[in-house]
Design an enzyme around this catalytic site. Structure first.
Site, PDB file in Angstrom:
ATOM      1  CG  ASN A  93      -0.889  -0.485  -5.932  1.00  0.00           C
ATOM      2  OD1 ASN A  93      -1.528  -0.360  -4.898  1.00  0.00           O
ATOM      3  ND2 ASN A  93      -0.115   0.465  -6.418  1.00  0.00           N
ATOM      4  CD  GLN A 151      -6.768  -5.601  -0.197  1.00  0.00           C
ATOM      5  OE1 GLN A 151      -7.525  -4.957  -0.935  1.00  0.00           O
ATOM      6  NE2 GLN A 151      -6.042  -5.025   0.738  1.00  0.00           N
ATOM      7  CG  HIS A 177      -9.117   7.111 -12.053  1.00  0.00           C
ATOM      8  ND1 HIS A 177      -9.777   8.312 -11.961  1.00  0.00           N
ATOM      9  CD2 HIS A 177      -8.216   7.101 -11.040  1.00  0.00           C
ATOM     10  CE1 HIS A 177      -9.291   8.999 -10.932  1.00  0.00           C
ATOM     11  NE2 HIS A 177      -8.341   8.286 -10.366  1.00  0.00           N
ATOM     12  N   GLY A 218      -7.800   0.397   3.594  1.00  0.00           N
ATOM     13  CA  GLY A 218      -7.184   1.727   3.658  1.00  0.00           C
ATOM     14  C   GLY A 218      -7.925   2.597   4.652  1.00  0.00           C
ATOM     15  CG  ASP A 269     -12.139  10.490 -13.318  1.00  0.00           C
ATOM     16  OD1 ASP A 269     -11.243  11.247 -12.901  1.00  0.00           O
ATOM     17  OD2 ASP A 269     -12.087   9.241 -13.192  1.00  0.00           O
TER      18      ASP A 269
HETATM   19  P1  NAX Z   1      -3.841   7.444   2.027  1.00  0.00           P
HETATM   20  O1  NAX Z   1      -2.418   7.187   1.738  1.00  0.00           O
HETATM   21  O2  NAX Z   1      -4.251   8.566   2.909  1.00  0.00           O
HETATM   22  O3  NAX Z   1      -4.501   6.124   2.647  1.00  0.00           O
HETATM   23  C1  NAX Z   1      -4.294   4.870   2.105  1.00  0.00           C
HETATM   24  C2  NAX Z   1      -4.364   3.890   3.253  1.00  0.00           C
HETATM   25  O4  NAX Z   1      -4.301   2.565   2.705  1.00  0.00           O
HETATM   26  C3  NAX Z   1      -3.209   4.025   4.238  1.00  0.00           C
HETATM   27  O5  NAX Z   1      -3.734   4.199   5.544  1.00  0.00           O
HETATM   28  C4  NAX Z   1      -2.468   2.713   4.092  1.00  0.00           C
HETATM   29  O6  NAX Z   1      -1.915   2.252   5.329  1.00  0.00           O
HETATM   30  C5  NAX Z   1      -3.587   1.786   3.609  1.00  0.00           C
HETATM   31  N1  NAX Z   1      -3.119   0.557   2.956  1.00  0.00           N
HETATM   32  C6  NAX Z   1      -2.023   0.376   2.190  1.00  0.00           C
HETATM   33  N2  NAX Z   1      -1.901  -0.910   1.840  1.00  0.00           N
HETATM   34  C7  NAX Z   1      -2.943  -1.552   2.378  1.00  0.00           C
HETATM   35  C8  NAX Z   1      -3.355  -2.904   2.380  1.00  0.00           C
HETATM   36  N3  NAX Z   1      -2.641  -3.853   1.776  1.00  0.00           N
HETATM   37  N4  NAX Z   1      -4.486  -3.220   3.051  1.00  0.00           N
HETATM   38  C9  NAX Z   1      -5.197  -2.288   3.698  1.00  0.00           C
HETATM   39  N5  NAX Z   1      -4.850  -0.987   3.742  1.00  0.00           N
HETATM   40  C10 NAX Z   1      -3.736  -0.630   3.090  1.00  0.00           C
HETATM   41  O7  NAX Z   1      -4.557   7.550   0.610  1.00  0.00           O
HETATM   42  P2  NAX Z   1      -5.986   8.133   0.223  1.00  0.00           P
HETATM   43  O8  NAX Z   1      -5.848   9.568  -0.062  1.00  0.00           O
HETATM   44  O9  NAX Z   1      -6.996   7.692   1.205  1.00  0.00           O
HETATM   45  O10 NAX Z   1      -6.201   7.422  -1.188  1.00  0.00           O
HETATM   46  C11 NAX Z   1      -6.409   6.012  -1.289  1.00  0.00           C
HETATM   47  C12 NAX Z   1      -6.289   5.566  -2.725  1.00  0.00           C
HETATM   48  O11 NAX Z   1      -7.273   6.161  -3.530  1.00  0.00           O
HETATM   49  C13 NAX Z   1      -4.950   5.932  -3.395  1.00  0.00           C
HETATM   50  O12 NAX Z   1      -4.515   4.815  -4.161  1.00  0.00           O
HETATM   51  C14 NAX Z   1      -5.337   7.061  -4.308  1.00  0.00           C
HETATM   52  O13 NAX Z   1      -4.446   7.167  -5.404  1.00  0.00           O
HETATM   53  C15 NAX Z   1      -6.703   6.628  -4.737  1.00  0.00           C
HETATM   54  N6  NAX Z   1      -7.563   7.650  -5.326  1.00  0.00           N
HETATM   55  C16 NAX Z   1      -8.433   7.237  -6.272  1.00  0.00           C
HETATM   56  C17 NAX Z   1      -9.337   8.091  -6.870  1.00  0.00           C
HETATM   57  C18 NAX Z   1     -10.268   7.607  -7.909  1.00  0.00           C
HETATM   58  O14 NAX Z   1     -11.027   8.416  -8.420  1.00  0.00           O
HETATM   59  N7  NAX Z   1     -10.308   6.331  -8.301  1.00  0.00           N
HETATM   60  C19 NAX Z   1      -9.354   9.531  -6.511  1.00  0.00           C
HETATM   61  C20 NAX Z   1      -8.716   9.819  -5.185  1.00  0.00           C
HETATM   62  C21 NAX Z   1      -7.487   9.029  -4.869  1.00  0.00           C
HETATM   63  O15 NAX Z   1      -6.394   9.621  -5.525  1.00  0.00           O
END
Ligand code: NAX
Length: 327
Positions: A105, A112, A187, A11, A159
């Site tokens: 997912n 992965q 989470h 990502g 969190d």
């Molecule tokens: P973004 O949508 O800005 O970035 C995600 C990136 O992942 C995109 O660039 C996309 O092209 C890429 N991606 C998608 N599928 C992929 C794959 N198969 N291989 C490699 N890259 C891939 O999201 P962002 O704000 O950076 O958040 C990323 C993730 O973190 C989301 O799932 C979000 O829900 C999660 N979060 C988790 C948190 C936690 O505490 N555990 C908090 C923050 C966030 O909400």
């Protein structure tokens, strides 16, 4: 200087990574003497944007950044990785049911997990930030049969940090005075921030705040903090999520301080009645890349019901991904 550590990040063109990659390159994860090599994974459509991020990394001239590679094939990008930070995930879009989200997912995290199993270094550690983080971690772990299950952990550190900061605000004590915070469960909105064992400057936190405040304001506010930020900023939390990912991985390697612990979602060994094999958040201590669950804490009736509710949600997610044959 020592040989670089290989850090794979997925990502990488996304908003969390726009902060995370710069923090890692600055030495915030492995310290000021350890060079790092970044191995960045994106989907094909985002590789162009990722090139721009790499240019900016170069333009920072970070002394510790030994090399950056990019690609869209996990079997190439994860080759030799010592640490994999799985941040990229498929967000829920309009009209998407929970089953669709788990399936989308699932496709990412089965592939992965299998790629890590095949090409990662023997000492690999895997940290999952992408949502639904606990169940994505379960899927990756189950698809990597040769990697010990305890090498996987999912993020509840954001969190945990939110819970500390909101308690600090309420009590007027600095965050450094707050110890033994615990996040239990998933989470998600069912998570349970537990103050039962938390101390503020050595005093029990529950002597300093009202139970009604804890139940009616504190717990829901921690659980809904992500939505609060989304409403204010128009996009989801990114710098704080990157910061929490750094805190999680740094503590995993460099250890929790004596007398304190942190929160991580890890594969349950049955502790605290959490069914074996579920990836659920626990209080943990860490050292040298390994974690252990803090044992023998008293669990009040109130805590029991909160933990059970969040664990029930994790069990239903596990059932759903089993039915989809993702694990
Ligand atoms: P973004 O949508 O800005 O970035 C995600 C990136 O992942 C995109 O660039 C996309 O092209 C890429 N991606 C998608 N599928 C992929 C794959 N198969 N291989 C490699 N890259 C891939 O999201 P962002 O704000 O950076 O958040 C990323 C993730 O973190 C989301 O799932 C979000 O829900 C999660 N979060 C988790 C948190 C936690 O505490 N555990 C908090 C923050 C966030 O909400």
């Amino acid at each position: 200087s020592p040989a670089p550590v290989n850090v794979a990040v997925t990502g990488a063109a996304g908003q969390i990574c726009y902060s995370l990659l710069f923090r890692i390159s600055q030495g915030d994860l492995f310290g000021p003497d350890q060079p790092v090599r970044l191995q960045l994974l994106e989907i094909p459509q985002a590789l162009g944007a990722l090139d721009g991020v790499v240019m900016e990394l170069m333009d920072c001239a970070f002394p510790l950044l030994a090399d950056v590679q990019t690609g869209d094939d996990p079997e190439k990008v994860f080759d030799g990785a010592n640490l994999a930070l799985l941040v990229g995930a498929r967000p829920r879009t309009k009209g998407m049911e929970r089953g669709d989200l788990l399936e989308a997912n699932g496709a990412i995290f089965t592939a992965q997990g299998a790629a890590l199993n095949k090409v990662a270094a023997d000492d690999i550690r895997v940290v999952i930030t992408g949502n639904p983080a606990n169940t994505n971690a379960l899927i990756a772990q189950q698809n990597a049969p040769d990697i010990p299950a305890d090498r996987f952990s999912a993020l509840t550190r954001l969190d945990h940090n939110r819970a500390k900061s909101l308690l600090s605000k309420q009590t007027g004590a600095p965050v450094t005075d707050i110890k033994r915070m615990t996040i239990w469960g998933n989470h998600s909105a069912t998570q349970y921030p537990d103050l039962s064992h938390t101390t503020v400057a050595g005093k029990p936190a529950l002597d300093l705040v009202d139970h009604s405040w804890v139940e009616e304001e504190y717990i829901p506010r921690v659980a809904k903090r992500g939505a609060e930020i989304l409403a204010a900023r128009g996009t989801s939390s990114a710098a704080s999520a990157a910061g929490a990912t750094v805190d999680h991985a740094r503590d995993l390697f460099r250890g929790t301080p004596e007398g304190d612990w942190t929160s991580m979602a890890v594969v349950s060994d049955g502790s605290y009645g959490v069914p074996e094999g579920l990836v659920s958040s626990f209080p943990v201590t860490t050292s040298n890349g390994d974690w252990s669950i803090v044992e023998d804490l008293d669990v009040s009736a109130f805590s029991r019901s909160r933990i059970d509710a969040s664990v029930a949600e994790l069990e239903s997610e596990r059932t759903a991904v089993k039915e989809l044959r993702l694990i």
